[in-house]
Design an enzyme around this catalytic site. Structure first.
Site, short mmCIF file in Angstrom:
data_model
loop_
_atom_site.label_atom_id
_atom_site.label_comp_id
_atom_site.label_asym_id
_atom_site.label_seq_id
_atom_site.Cartn_x
_atom_site.Cartn_y
_atom_site.Cartn_z
N HIS A 165 0.82 -1.22 0.00
CA HIS A 165 0.00 0.00 0.00
C HIS A 165 0.85 1.27 0.00
CE1 HIS A 165 -3.47 -2.46 0.49
NE2 HIS A 165 -3.12 -2.90 1.69
ZN LIG Z 1 -3.87 -7.36 2.75
#
Ligand SMILES: [Zn+2]
Length: 368
Positions: A165
């Site tokens: 992320h």
């Molecule tokens: Zn994940």
């Protein structure tokens, strides 16, 4: 001039090419590894243990050490035959991250938001650096090291990492450093003959970090299989995905494995990369409170087998990182899956011998 020679792995046929990249910095992450070591990367410094803070995150912050413990118990590895990860330095991180992003991590509040551990707000930043960010930087160094090992040996596993992320200027979802982007950029810059990468991201969440980093980079092909209803739902980053497989709540083994196999084969038939980065998140496991899928432990083992089989059969080097997976039983499943890969001769010493005969480029590490 000698300093410049550290910059790039020399190609035996084009010894002068390394001078192209005079701007590359000196790094310890590409140091030579003894041939007796398996390309499995880990350090005890991966694990986050601090005043019980780790218990506040729905994350087993000691899972990496437990994986190693199980692998030792089964006598697959010893302390001596694995590769000890080194912490990524600031210069290493600057290969991808902006200076302003790294400066923002000097604020405890920023780190608390990224790691989703709110009490970090109240800690002085030197403690946040030492107890939270250093483990994550060491895992990041581990992924970069495993990238080179994968090229040299045909496969490599970083027992941590997979912070998918995080992008060059933004962290989130526990991910403070963009280790996948870093590993690929290091290879592109430093290893002759590596100019195409495929990311196979099978964590339950969309890998928006590497997707944002490689959005306009045609050298990187991204396949992402994730639960369409959960974090991060990053529509902008989705534009970077060449092969997008969005799953519904509660997807089970048979549908999941069929899709993974179909699209792995499809992706690798479409473009033959010089390296595969496999983000092997285990938060697809049935009962995971965040992943929302319903894959069994056997399903996870089969999934890893499918990906390794697709890579190894084609002789494409593969780097695996362990990424998300938030339940107490996760470490056992990761270890079982690695042992299964060994039983199937997809990793291990026999795999090393096969890799020597495959089309993995021969790299002469003269100075590194
Ligand atoms: Zn994940």
């Amino acid at each position: 001039m000698l300093a410049l020679s550290f910059l790039r792995v020399n190609h035996p046929f084009f010894p002068d090419l390394h001078t192209e990249l005079a701007s590359s910095h000196q790094t310890e992450l590409y140091a030579a590894v003894p041939p007796t070591c398996l390309p499995i990367v880990y350090s005890p410094a991966y694990n986050i243990t601090f005043l019980g803070l780790e218990k506040l995150h729905p994350f087993d912050a000691g899972k990496w050490g437990k994986v190693i413990h199980f692998l030792k118990e089964e006598q697959f590895i010893t302390d001596e035959n694995i590769v000890v990860a080194r912490e990524a330095s600031e210069e290493d991180l600057l290969v991808v991250h902006t200076k302003s992003y790294l400066s923002r991590l000097k604020w405890s509040m920023v780190v608390a938001t990224i790691t989703e551990i709110p009490p970090l707000v109240f800690l002085p930043n030197f403690l946040v650096q030492r107890k939270v960010l250093r483990p994550l930087r060491t895992q990041t160094g581990g992924t970069i090291m495993a990238g080179k090992l994968a090229i040299d040996r045909g496969w490599a596993i970083n027992v941590g990492g997979g912070f998918h992320h995080c992008s060059s200027d933004k962290g989130g979802g526990f991910c403070a450093y963009a280790d996948i982007t870093l590993a690929i950029k290091f290879l592109f810059e430093r290893v002759e003959g590596v100019c195409k990468a495929t990311i196979i991201d099978l964590d339950a969440h969309q890998g928006n970090g590497h997707e944002r980093d490689f959005l306009y980079d045609r050298r990187v092909y991204i396949m992402d299989v994730y639960n369409r209803h959960i974090y991060p739902g990053d529509g902008f980053a989705k534009k970077a995905i060449e092969r997008k497989v969005e799953l519904e709540w509660g997807t089970e083994d048979s549908e999941y494995l069929e899709k993974v196999e179909l699209h792995c084969e499809g992706a690798l038939n479409e473009i033959r990369p010089d390296i595969i980065v496999y983000n092997a998140g285990t938060d697809i496991l049935d009962g995971d409170p965040l992943g929302g899928l319903a894959i069994s432990p056997q399903g996870i083992m089969k999934r890893d087998e499918i990906v390794f089989m697709a890579a190894r059969r084609r002789g494409i080097p593969i780097l695996m990182v362990t990424s998300g997976g938030y339940q107490k039983k996760t470490a056992r499943i990761i270890a079982d899956s690695i042992l299964n890969l060994q039983r199937q001769h997809l990793i291990g010493e026999e795999a090393l011998e096969e890799a020597g005969q495959s089309s993995v480029p021969v790299i002469m590490s003269k100075f590194m």
